[in-house]
Design a protein around this motif. Sequence first.
Motif, PDB file in Angstrom:
ATOM      1  N   ALA A 102       0.872  -1.289   0.067  1.00 30.87           N
ATOM      2  CA  ALA A 102      -0.027  -0.031   0.039  1.00 30.87           C
ATOM      3  C   ALA A 102       0.925   1.145   0.146  1.00 30.87           C
ATOM      4  O   ALA A 102       0.386   2.510   0.201  1.00 30.87           O
ATOM      5  N   GLU A 103       2.199   0.828  -0.171  1.00 31.51           N
ATOM      6  CA  GLU A 103       3.200   1.993  -0.094  1.00 31.51           C
ATOM      7  C   GLU A 103       2.813   3.028   1.128  1.00 31.51           C
ATOM      8  O   GLU A 103       2.975   4.153   0.821  1.00 31.51           O
ATOM      9  N   ASP A 104       2.540   2.445   2.195  1.00 28.95           N
ATOM     10  CA  ASP A 104       2.399   3.134   3.586  1.00 28.95           C
ATOM     11  C   ASP A 104       3.734   3.797   3.834  1.00 28.95           C
ATOM     12  O   ASP A 104       4.896   3.279   3.923  1.00 28.95           O
ATOM     13  N   PRO A 105       3.728   5.078   4.250  1.00 30.85           N
ATOM     14  CA  PRO A 105       5.045   5.851   4.650  1.00 30.85           C
ATOM     15  C   PRO A 105       5.724   5.134   5.744  1.00 30.85           C
ATOM     16  O   PRO A 105       6.896   5.660   6.006  1.00 30.85           O
ATOM     17  N   VAL A 106       5.065   4.348   6.498  1.00 33.69           N
ATOM     18  CA  VAL A 106       5.742   3.858   7.843  1.00 33.69           C
ATOM     19  C   VAL A 106       6.962   3.031   7.505  1.00 33.69           C
ATOM     20  O   VAL A 106       7.717   2.855   8.092  1.00 33.69           O
ATOM     21  N   VAL A 107       6.694   2.543   6.114  1.00 29.39           N
ATOM     22  CA  VAL A 107       7.880   1.704   5.607  1.00 29.39           C
ATOM     23  C   VAL A 107       8.641   2.525   4.881  1.00 29.39           C
ATOM     24  O   VAL A 107       8.466   3.003   3.756  1.00 29.39           O
ATOM     25  N   ARG A 108       9.673   2.945   5.348  1.00 28.16           N
ATOM     26  CA  ARG A 108      10.685   4.160   4.848  1.00 28.16           C
ATOM     27  C   ARG A 108      11.479   3.437   3.618  1.00 28.16           C
ATOM     28  O   ARG A 108      12.193   2.278   3.864  1.00 28.16           O
TER      29      ARG A 108
END
Lengths: 465, 531
Positions: A102-108
């Motif tokens: 989901a390209e969540d920003p928490v995964v840098r």
Amino acid sequence: MVASTVGDMNQLGVRWTADQVLALAPDAASRKAGSRLGSSGPWSDAGCDDAGALWGLCKGSGSRPYRTVVDLAGAGTASTCSCPSRKFPCKHALGLLLLWAAEDPVVRAGTEPAEWAGEWVRGRRERAEAQKEGATAEPGGAPAEKTAGPEAARRRAERRAARIEAGASELEQRLTDLLRGGLAAAEREGYGYWEETAARMVDAQAPGLAARVRELGSIPSSGPGWPVRLLEECALLHLLDGAWLGRARLPADLATTVRTRVGLPSAPAGPAVHDSWLVLAQYDQSDGKVTTRRIWLYGQGTGRTALVLSFGAAGRAPEISLPVGLAVDAEVLPHGGAGQLRATLGERFGAPHAGGALPQGGGVTQALEAYGRALREDPWLDFVPVTLGGVVPVRAPDGEGWQLVDADGRLALPVASAAVGRPGLWKLAALSGGGPVAVFGECGHGGFQPLAAWGPGSGEPIALA
Amino acid sequence: MSTVTPPPAWEEQVTTALLGTDRRPFPAQEPALALLDAAAVHTVRRRAGLMPAVAGELPEPAPEDGRGPLPEPARRRLAVLLADRAAPAQSGGRRGSAPDLTELLPQWLATANAHRYRAPADLLPALLDAARARTDLRPQALEFAGARGLWLARLNPEWKYALRGTSGAAALPDVQDAKAVRALWEEGLFAERVGLLGAVRAADPAAALALLSGTWATERAEDRLMFLDSLRTGLSAADEEFLEQALADRSRNVRAVAAELLSALPASAFAARMAARATSCVSPDRTGTLGGIVVEAPHECDAAMQRDGVVAKPPAGRGERSWWLGQLVESAPLSAWSPRLNGRTPQEIAALPVADGWGEELHAAWCRAAIRQGDAPWARALLGAPSVPPEAGTGTASLAERAKLLATLPDGERADWVADFVSAHGLSEAFQLLGVCVVPWSQALGRAVVDALDIARDAGSYPWSFSGVMGLAERCLDPGEADRLEILTTTPAEAEGASPGAGGYWSEAFQRLVGTLRLRAAMVRELAGEA
């Protein structure tokens, strides 16, 4: 051959879809638990590098967060986690993949792995590298154990062939006895008779024969018309038996097919085919002990179709998992045998990517012709992979089953009864909306099993299995 | 195999195989082997020569859906929300720290519908399955599923629910097309007609009334009841004449609904009759020193009252006279009371003492009237100040009734009232009241709820005592509050006297709250097409 290392490629080029991630889950409970962890809440210190590694700390009920690492590079998706779950991949790995998808920003993105993650990833890649070197070194200077190998291996193979020989003869005898006494009598004896015969074939180290015998056992209870089906399958088993016993007189290709059908291991035979392989379907079948994953690949450059199998023991998902709808730049090593599409997935280059050519489809008549032609090479074949260019799923005139109808509305293929009522068929109906769609699937004497579909003008196959 | 004579036909072979070659001869040296050979040849030949089947009838294609496609991230999100639903529920009562995705579906669907997105075709089956299991999802799910969803639902008996009620909606003619409307009204199925009447009523109340009154005399009683119910939308003085006639209907249920609708028209003749009856029973106390209200409940329920929908026979356990009084006051326009009680305001009236223990009965009837007539000043008066404990209040102690009274207040005032209520009394009785507040909650309301949760934690109770409110907060708090709540997700040192381990569970619950809020914010961004 240019052996590029994993490090210099962008393994994470295309993010997976949630469906592709959830397809990794070993069961429905893991799927649900993983979905719940696919939100940023419990995660911290998460990131991914450009080489295909993902990592993160996931807060659980304990005081110490779980350390989750996933590696998408190389063959299959590997993961490790400090949680006590014995499922593989665990819910934390699934959640982390979902966040990444989901390209969540928490995964840098584009960061260096945390120390605890980097160690495992490096170890894994070094092992893979060593294995690859070992494999390429083999033909030249083989290690000492291997030199002793050929002679011993030949003797082992001879012993096994002799046992199968005995097993096949016994099976021939049992089949003729069966026909003398009549199928009706066998039906009264019930499943136990077949189970015992199958066990004899397992003892004879002929798992292919054993599996066919077990199938025979289930036919008498399969509804009206069973005598016809039972006679057909008995006859084909007899044909296989006879082919094994007379294999010395068969052409080499057909002999290989017979060996594979009887249950001897199949191995890559031909040269590697490097192509952009579109993943058309991936689905699992389980016999309760082993999960068999079947993956259909379509070579976008060569136009070839290949079948990759991957196996998983109880509770574990098979190792290889490819995202349906995306293409993988890879080498595929075809196995030998007449009419065989099985192949082993070799080295992969780069990340799965979207787009590229889709297989050109034909009509329902061509699909049946393709199956008929394939039977010339391998008469035991139950189906062939086929793409139908533009068909409409409709209710069969009998009201029970379904059909795939050519766009002109005249000729139809029955949908395999195993697919009727499954979610995939409803997906297909929804995609069609009463109009023609392209469908990829397995076409054979049991009907057509739809596995993927795409509409006119849409680029990506959608998994139906 | 070199048989000179051709093998017998396939049917013969099957019969022989069934009976056995020992019983039924097969023309060959080794009959059993020859039969297997012949059958093998036949089988491979048959499979190689398979012919296509004759096609069934092609379906009518699904209608075009003109709505735009979902942005890709929103599509992925929907797939995850639907996948969560498909998996079995988590065992045990603990909810963990991860968001409950199923609960977010309604919000996702509402937002997607507001953007007018088309549902992705391949997700339609999962969507229809989800709405099959949860009736509350159906209206939004079916709107999102659109014409193709209905088309698909016709193919699967498990999705039959989608064709009920709303099925008409898909095929409804343009409400402006008088001829088509008339045709469907006269010939349509019941469900189609209900749908049609509702749609016409929403667009043009007078036209709907004309449609209904045209065929009223020939409708069946249960149909009349449903049709009459459609008039709630856009109810106005123009409907009075028709409703007056319906008071004389053969069916008692129809009469009751007509009376109820008329009582919501304070200027109607019906309302005037009810006002006259009700005010004759309630009067200011002129004799006593209290300056309160005296009640003289009706002594009989005459024919005229019954014609106006008053039910003569009380339910078991209730006195006739209080039963009649309640119905009269409930149906009388609230505007009648100020003139009757010396020009007092609703506030003042609600505060007056009522003689002889009639207070509870009278206030309860006023509450029902305020709800029915949507009268905010009266609702405000009957609710009283939020700081007053519910059991000591004026109007009603019933939380359900209070929630309905609140619903008549303007959004902001309602949220403030509930916020003050929560601040004064905590969360134990707040669930129903919170349920009528507009989503997302106002800042004041959100903070009151979070503060109350924080206080409950400090008091040492377990979070699952508040799981209902927690769940509401996850769905209704403004997602913008997430950052402010982050501090609550840490596990505090265990306080003296607290329930063992409660701190950890609370931090888990707050994590889920924060996680859910972030997820909701992401959902909204994705649907808005923002990266």
